[in-house]
Write a protein that holds these residues in place. Structure first.
Motif, PDB file in Angstrom:
ATOM      1  N   GLY A 527      20.279  61.499  -6.434  1.00 45.49           N
ATOM      2  CA  GLY A 527      21.101  60.432  -6.350  1.00 45.49           C
ATOM      3  C   GLY A 527      22.542  60.693  -6.757  1.00 45.49           C
ATOM      4  O   GLY A 527      23.789  60.299  -6.148  1.00 45.49           O
ATOM      5  N   SER A 530      24.553  62.755  -4.092  1.00 45.15           N
ATOM      6  CA  SER A 530      24.427  62.451  -2.855  1.00 45.15           C
ATOM      7  C   SER A 530      25.897  62.190  -2.270  1.00 45.15           C
ATOM      8  O   SER A 530      25.779  62.250  -0.888  1.00 45.15           O
ATOM      9  CB  SER A 530      23.261  61.439  -2.616  1.00 45.15           C
ATOM     10  OG  SER A 530      23.990  60.156  -3.012  1.00 45.15           O
TER      11      SER A 530
ATOM     12  N   ARG B  63      34.721  45.910 -11.113  1.00 50.04           N
ATOM     13  CA  ARG B  63      34.939  47.187 -10.968  1.00 50.04           C
ATOM     14  C   ARG B  63      34.749  47.939 -12.479  1.00 50.04           C
ATOM     15  O   ARG B  63      34.223  49.366 -12.322  1.00 50.04           O
ATOM     16  CB  ARG B  63      36.141  47.574 -10.431  1.00 50.04           C
ATOM     17  CG  ARG B  63      36.453  49.217 -10.237  1.00 50.04           C
ATOM     18  CD  ARG B  63      37.709  49.540  -9.297  1.00 50.04           C
ATOM     19  NE  ARG B  63      37.998  50.864  -8.850  1.00 50.04           N
ATOM     20  CZ  ARG B  63      38.164  51.833  -9.763  1.00 50.04           C
ATOM     21  NH1 ARG B  63      38.536  51.579 -11.126  1.00 50.04           N
ATOM     22  NH2 ARG B  63      38.156  53.039  -9.564  1.00 50.04           N
ATOM     23  N   ILE B  67      32.029  50.976 -12.860  1.00 47.94           N
ATOM     24  CA  ILE B  67      32.373  52.341 -13.299  1.00 47.94           C
ATOM     25  C   ILE B  67      31.578  52.891 -14.489  1.00 47.94           C
ATOM     26  O   ILE B  67      31.105  53.990 -14.586  1.00 47.94           O
ATOM     27  CB  ILE B  67      33.843  52.418 -13.318  1.00 47.94           C
ATOM     28  CG1 ILE B  67      34.649  52.288 -12.104  1.00 47.94           C
ATOM     29  CG2 ILE B  67      34.218  53.894 -14.140  1.00 47.94           C
ATOM     30  CD1 ILE B  67      34.646  53.190 -11.049  1.00 47.94           C
ATOM     31  N   SER B  68      31.508  51.899 -15.497  1.00 45.12           N
ATOM     32  CA  SER B  68      30.802  52.456 -16.648  1.00 45.12           C
ATOM     33  C   SER B  68      29.413  52.264 -16.811  1.00 45.12           C
ATOM     34  O   SER B  68      28.930  53.077 -17.474  1.00 45.12           O
ATOM     35  CB  SER B  68      31.576  51.740 -17.896  1.00 45.12           C
ATOM     36  OG  SER B  68      31.120  50.305 -17.909  1.00 45.12           O
ATOM     37  N   VAL B  69      28.815  51.344 -15.973  1.00 39.57           N
ATOM     38  CA  VAL B  69      27.353  51.324 -15.774  1.00 39.57           C
ATOM     39  C   VAL B  69      26.630  51.981 -14.690  1.00 39.57           C
ATOM     40  O   VAL B  69      25.502  52.580 -14.613  1.00 39.57           O
ATOM     41  CB  VAL B  69      26.903  49.937 -15.997  1.00 39.57           C
ATOM     42  CG1 VAL B  69      25.564  49.877 -15.793  1.00 39.57           C
ATOM     43  CG2 VAL B  69      27.453  49.227 -17.165  1.00 39.57           C
ATOM     44  N   TYR B  72      27.732  56.468 -12.191  1.00 41.43           N
ATOM     45  CA  TYR B  72      27.055  57.687 -12.507  1.00 41.43           C
ATOM     46  C   TYR B  72      26.130  58.197 -11.540  1.00 41.43           C
ATOM     47  O   TYR B  72      26.004  59.234 -10.560  1.00 41.43           O
ATOM     48  CB  TYR B  72      26.405  58.244 -13.786  1.00 41.43           C
ATOM     49  CG  TYR B  72      26.335  59.265 -14.291  1.00 41.43           C
ATOM     50  CD1 TYR B  72      27.474  60.226 -14.437  1.00 41.43           C
ATOM     51  CD2 TYR B  72      25.077  60.020 -14.368  1.00 41.43           C
ATOM     52  CE1 TYR B  72      27.478  61.517 -15.253  1.00 41.43           C
ATOM     53  CE2 TYR B  72      24.931  61.050 -14.831  1.00 41.43           C
ATOM     54  CZ  TYR B  72      26.224  62.090 -15.250  1.00 41.43           C
ATOM     55  OH  TYR B  72      25.941  63.330 -15.828  1.00 41.43           O
ATOM     56  N   CYS B  73      25.650  57.084 -11.249  1.00 40.81           N
ATOM     57  CA  CYS B  73      24.229  57.088  -9.908  1.00 40.81           C
ATOM     58  C   CYS B  73      24.899  56.763  -8.639  1.00 40.81           C
ATOM     59  O   CYS B  73      24.397  57.522  -7.523  1.00 40.81           O
ATOM     60  CB  CYS B  73      23.231  56.421 -10.206  1.00 40.81           C
ATOM     61  SG  CYS B  73      22.196  56.844 -11.672  1.00 40.81           S
ATOM     62  N   SER B  76      31.671  55.749  -7.673  1.00 40.61           N
ATOM     63  CA  SER B  76      32.696  54.899  -7.706  1.00 40.61           C
ATOM     64  C   SER B  76      32.965  53.984  -6.950  1.00 40.61           C
ATOM     65  O   SER B  76      33.350  52.716  -7.136  1.00 40.61           O
ATOM     66  CB  SER B  76      33.930  55.642  -8.555  1.00 40.61           C
ATOM     67  OG  SER B  76      34.565  56.225  -7.395  1.00 40.61           O
ATOM     68  N   LYS B  77      32.706  54.351  -5.609  1.00 37.84           N
ATOM     69  CA  LYS B  77      32.831  53.450  -4.373  1.00 37.84           C
ATOM     70  C   LYS B  77      31.358  53.001  -3.911  1.00 37.84           C
ATOM     71  O   LYS B  77      31.499  52.574  -2.597  1.00 37.84           O
ATOM     72  CB  LYS B  77      33.624  53.940  -3.604  1.00 37.84           C
ATOM     73  CG  LYS B  77      35.033  54.485  -3.840  1.00 37.84           C
ATOM     74  CD  LYS B  77      35.991  54.743  -2.844  1.00 37.84           C
ATOM     75  CE  LYS B  77      37.333  55.243  -3.188  1.00 37.84           C
ATOM     76  NZ  LYS B  77      37.423  56.182  -4.460  1.00 37.84           N
ATOM     77  N   ASN B  79      29.331  55.275  -2.785  1.00 36.93           N
ATOM     78  CA  ASN B  79      28.796  55.942  -1.586  1.00 36.93           C
ATOM     79  C   ASN B  79      27.855  57.134  -2.033  1.00 36.93           C
ATOM     80  O   ASN B  79      27.308  57.891  -1.355  1.00 36.93           O
ATOM     81  CB  ASN B  79      29.942  56.627  -0.899  1.00 36.93           C
ATOM     82  CG  ASN B  79      30.926  57.414  -2.045  1.00 36.93           C
ATOM     83  OD1 ASN B  79      30.574  57.166  -2.986  1.00 36.93           O
ATOM     84  ND2 ASN B  79      31.663  58.597  -1.816  1.00 36.93           N
ATOM     85  N   ALA B  80      27.301  56.979  -3.348  1.00 40.98           N
ATOM     86  CA  ALA B  80      26.373  57.980  -3.871  1.00 40.98           C
ATOM     87  C   ALA B  80      25.036  57.234  -3.859  1.00 40.98           C
ATOM     88  O   ALA B  80      24.936  56.291  -3.343  1.00 40.98           O
ATOM     89  CB  ALA B  80      26.627  58.842  -5.100  1.00 40.98           C
ATOM     90  N   GLY B  81      24.044  57.738  -4.719  1.00 43.87           N
ATOM     91  CA  GLY B  81      22.597  57.056  -4.778  1.00 43.87           C
ATOM     92  C   GLY B  81      21.784  57.522  -3.504  1.00 43.87           C
ATOM     93  O   GLY B  81      22.169  58.116  -2.796  1.00 43.87           O
ATOM     94  N   LYS B  82      20.597  57.024  -3.402  1.00 45.00           N
ATOM     95  CA  LYS B  82      19.713  57.213  -2.498  1.00 45.00           C
ATOM     96  C   LYS B  82      19.491  56.120  -1.552  1.00 45.00           C
ATOM     97  O   LYS B  82      18.711  55.980  -1.032  1.00 45.00           O
ATOM     98  CB  LYS B  82      18.209  57.940  -3.169  1.00 45.00           C
ATOM     99  CG  LYS B  82      18.325  59.251  -3.785  1.00 45.00           C
ATOM    100  CD  LYS B  82      18.615  60.375  -2.735  1.00 45.00           C
ATOM    101  CE  LYS B  82      17.398  60.471  -1.891  1.00 45.00           C
ATOM    102  NZ  LYS B  82      16.266  60.988  -2.225  1.00 45.00           N
ATOM    103  N   VAL B  83      20.523  55.388  -1.557  1.00 44.85           N
ATOM    104  CA  VAL B  83      20.568  54.144  -0.544  1.00 44.85           C
ATOM    105  C   VAL B  83      21.993  54.492   0.409  1.00 44.85           C
ATOM    106  O   VAL B  83      22.810  55.020   0.087  1.00 44.85           O
ATOM    107  CB  VAL B  83      20.763  52.875  -1.315  1.00 44.85           C
ATOM    108  CG1 VAL B  83      19.524  52.697  -2.168  1.00 44.85           C
ATOM    109  CG2 VAL B  83      22.085  52.890  -2.389  1.00 44.85           C
ATOM    110  N   VAL B 111      14.340  55.481  -8.227  1.00 43.72           N
ATOM    111  CA  VAL B 111      14.245  54.042  -9.115  1.00 43.72           C
ATOM    112  C   VAL B 111      15.634  53.809  -9.547  1.00 43.72           C
ATOM    113  O   VAL B 111      16.389  54.465  -9.575  1.00 43.72           O
ATOM    114  CB  VAL B 111      13.196  54.365 -10.309  1.00 43.72           C
ATOM    115  CG1 VAL B 111      11.956  54.447  -9.514  1.00 43.72           C
ATOM    116  CG2 VAL B 111      13.412  55.391 -10.824  1.00 43.72           C
ATOM    117  N   PRO B 113      16.854  51.270 -13.119  1.00 45.57           N
ATOM    118  CA  PRO B 113      16.459  50.539 -14.145  1.00 45.57           C
ATOM    119  C   PRO B 113      16.705  48.875 -13.812  1.00 45.57           C
ATOM    120  O   PRO B 113      17.526  48.561 -13.128  1.00 45.57           O
ATOM    121  CB  PRO B 113      17.162  50.876 -15.434  1.00 45.57           C
ATOM    122  CG  PRO B 113      17.809  52.116 -15.118  1.00 45.57           C
ATOM    123  CD  PRO B 113      17.912  52.255 -13.818  1.00 45.57           C
TER     124      PRO B 113
END
Lengths: 551, 148
Positions: A527, A530, B63, B67-69, B72-73, B76-77, B79-83, B111, B113
């Motif tokens: 994740g 990605s 924003r 950015i702070s919470v 990371y996953c 910042s825009k 575009n990451a994560g598994k979604v 997942v 949290p």
């Protein structure tokens, strides 16, 4: 192989031959067991078995599959195999014992975890169990260590070691290490506003014997109040050497991860290798790879022992992209070599002392790019050392991150929020081009690269080498590859249906050699990365333990 | 002893499984139900107006928190994560975004949290404002009204 280590291992083996449960340090024995997380205390992840080899690898077929039935965060385990029985742990701390020849289930253990454990960013996944004195032991997602009866799976002792509700979700995700009657385990939380610790627990009765404070009680190392929320911990297992009678482990990074300016000092013992006495938890020696770490460069990776110039030496890959070679006796630096192709956080590391050259740190003033990224030169997935080729086979990848820092009030942190202190953060390809992954074969003392296989996406599974001349490596697309250990030529591959994020091991059962591959993508890394490795968005999750043999 | 042993599956495990099914149905129904509140147990704080969610001060505050919470996953825009990337979204229901942050995703291969009770609800709505501002169909920010 006639080294003193091998002789000592054989002696140890013969001394426990009459005992049902093998002791630590004799994993790679003639019986073909796999008794420890990294294979044995040398962390070679090498099998001496050669029934499956270069001449018959084409006939390698699936023998059986076992599914744990819970795919939360995929599967990250390195299974253990002792006398024909496989033990493994899956999502949410489910533990299984199987007939290693057929996959038939002998027992399972499904814990009830504190419902709040899901609030931790390190929830649900686990990398293994440890077995000793007839007990199967593991750390839990909600902060305990449990012991099950090895024969029945019935609950024995349990001990609460940490309370995730009081430390932003710090918990256990890796197996304990067995060390002379003590089960040693470190908690997660280098990225959390908490104080990291390692615990020594009596295998006999589950009593907590000692607690090692990873954050040294030393005002010069931790100015002001920084120690109370300085992160640390040790989220991957160490190794116990029955010859030196010491436990060696790599510790986590300090927090806040990227804002070293507010905790000037060495920040001992973070981002370090420490050698501890297993009965007391006292430090015998330490080597800090990244003093005042400002890049999230944990030292969690495997600590590998080999013989060199007549003595035992350790080599160890830090997330910062350098391998340090140490004298195992006292931690003296013997060499440092560059593993990663893109490094800009430091201009050089002195190969004679390990001292950092000029540092390039994140700052409050502007966003800048740092290589390698906080995900490291490689993820936690260990490489494998073959005594046959004398090569170390390791995955790696080239990825950077950009960051700018800002002060953070501890009271503003949400429960599960990492203590990064960043106002800008994202992963980026290296400035000169594309991000990519690879498997490389290195001479581990000099760092000379002998061969490489390039991948579009980083390999996130643990490597296995065998005396059959094979190197097994899994990839995020689900392929498990077998390469010729001498030159990296691909000899066999099989698609397991989901990405590989776990430990491949080999064992004997019923007179046959098996290769077992846990397959099922998940974990945090895909994740995170990605936005750069966009294929990660398309990899399906799953959880299955797949055993292969030659018919 | 809080643990059950061996093959027994307690009632709580069953409840989690049901929750998983409910979450799954969110995913399936997400697009067609745009605009409808479909959370099962999310806090029932009033949903801000669409104009509030476009306020430039809300987006800026959201924003900073994102950015702070979250970055990371999620990047910042987003575009990451598994979604699916947040930047490719259209007609994305703010209530669904809010409830996903509150409840997390605790089952499945990828997942997140639950953040409910940990991030104040008004701050979660500001994160929602920032996430909505990344969408493909975002109509642009509205200047914050003068302080009352």
């Amino acid at each position: 192989m006639t080294s003193p280590i091998r002789v000592a291992a054989l002696m140890a083996l013969s001394s426990i031959a009459a005992v049902a449960v093998p002791a630590a340090g004799v994993a790679q024995d003639a019986k073909g067991n796999w008794t420890e997380f990294h294979g044995d205390y040398r962390a070679w992840r090498h099998s001496p078995l050669e029934q499956i080899n270069k001449s018959n690898i084409e006939k390698l077929k699936v023998a059986w599959i076992h599914q744990p039935g819970d795919i939360t965060s995929g599967i990250q385990v390195t299974p253990l195999v002792i006398d024909g029985i496989m033990y493994y742990i899956a999502a949410n701390n489910r533990v299984y014992a199987l007939d290693a020849a057929t996959g038939a289930q002998l027992w399972d253990y499904i814990p009830e975890l504190d419902p709040d454990h899901v609030k931790s960013i390190f929830a649900s996944y686990n990398r293994g169990v440890a077995i000793s004195e007839g007990k199967v032991m593991f750390g839990t997602s909600d902060g305990r260590m449990l012991a099950l009866d090895q024969k029945t799976g019935k609950e024995g002792w349990q001990v609460r070691l940490t309370n995730p509700k009081e430390c932003h979700g710090c918990n256990f995700t890796s197996p304990p290490t067995i060390a002379d009657g003590v089960a040693i385990i470190g908690k997660t939380g280098g990225d959390l506003a908490q104080r990291g610790q390692i615990y020594g627990v009596s295998i006999a009765d589950g009593k907590l014997l000692w607690t090692f404070e990873v954050l040294k009680d030393d005002a010069a190392s931790w100015p002001g109040e920084t120690r109370a929320t300085g992160g640390g911990g040790a989220w991957m297992p160490g190794v116990y050497d029955p010859n030196t009678k010491l436990y060696y482990v790599g510790t986590s990074n300090p927090a806040p991860d990227f804002r070293a300016s507010m905790r000037r000092g060495d920040n001992l013992y973070t981002s370090s290798i420490v050698a501890l006495e297993p009965k007391t938890g006292k430090v015998v020696w330490h080597h800090q790879e990244v003093p005042n770490d400002s890049w999230d460069f944990d030292a969690q990776n495997e600590i590998v022992t080999i013989q060199h110039d007549g003595k035992d030496v350790i080599f160890h890959l830090n997330k910062g992209g350098f391998v340090t070679v140490l004298d195992k006796k006292d931690g003296k630096v013997l060499n440092v070599w560059k593993f990663s192709e893109h490094v800009n956080w430091v201009d050089n590391i002195d190969p004679k002392t390990g001292a950092l050259g000029k540092r390039h740190e994140p700052s409050d003033d502007k966003k800048d790019i740092f290589c390698p990224s906080a995900l490291g030169a490689r993820s936690m997935n260990a490489g494998s050392y073959s005594p046959k080729t004398k090569l170390w086979y390791s995955n790696g990848f080239e990825l950077c991150n950009s960051a700018q820092t800002t002060p953070t009030k501890i009271s503003d942190l949400a429960f599960s929020q990492p203590y990064f202190s960043t106002s800008e953060f994202e992963f980026n390809p290296p400035p000169d081009g594309k991000a990519y992954g690879y498997l490389k074969a290195f001479e581990p003392i000099s760092g000379k690269m002998v061969w490489r296989v390039d991948y579009k996406n980083p390999g996130l599974g643990w490597v296995l080498s065998t005396a059959g001349g094979l190197v097994f490596n899994g990839d995020p697309e689900g392929w498990v590859h077998a390469y010729d250990d001498a030159n990296g030529k691909e000899l066999w591959k099989f698609n397991t249906g989901s990405g590989i994020r776990a430990g491949i091991v080999s064992y004997m059962a019923g007179g046959k050699q098996y290769i077992v591959v846990p397959s099922g993508f998940g974990s945090l890394f895909p994740g995170f990365a990605s936005s750069v490795f966009t294929d990660f968005k398309n990899v399906r999750g799953g959880a299955a333990v797949i055993a292969f043999t030659v018919e | 002893m809080m643990n059950k042993q061996n093959t027994s599956r307690g009632p709580r495990a069953h409840a989690s499984w049901m929750a998983g099914l409910v979450l799954l149905s969110f995913t399936v129904l997400e697009a067609p139900l745009s605009g409808g509140a479909i959370a099962d147990d999310a806090p029932s704080a009033a949903r801000p107006s669409d104009d509030d969610l476009r306020r430039s001060d809300w987006i800026a505050a959201g924003r900073a928190k994102f950015i702070s919470v979250c970055a990371y996953c999620h990047g910042s825009k987003g575009n990451a994560g598994k979604v699916k990337s947040f930047t490719e979204r259209q007609n994305w229901d703010p209530q669904f975004i809010h409830d996903t942050i509150v409840n997390g995703r605790t089952r499945g291969a990828n997942v997140m949290p639950p953040w409910g009770g940990s991030i104040p609800d008004d701050e979660i709505w500001r994160i929602v404002a920032y996430i909505k501002s990344l969408s493909l169909d975002f109509k642009g920010p509205i200047e914050a009204p003068a302080a009352k």
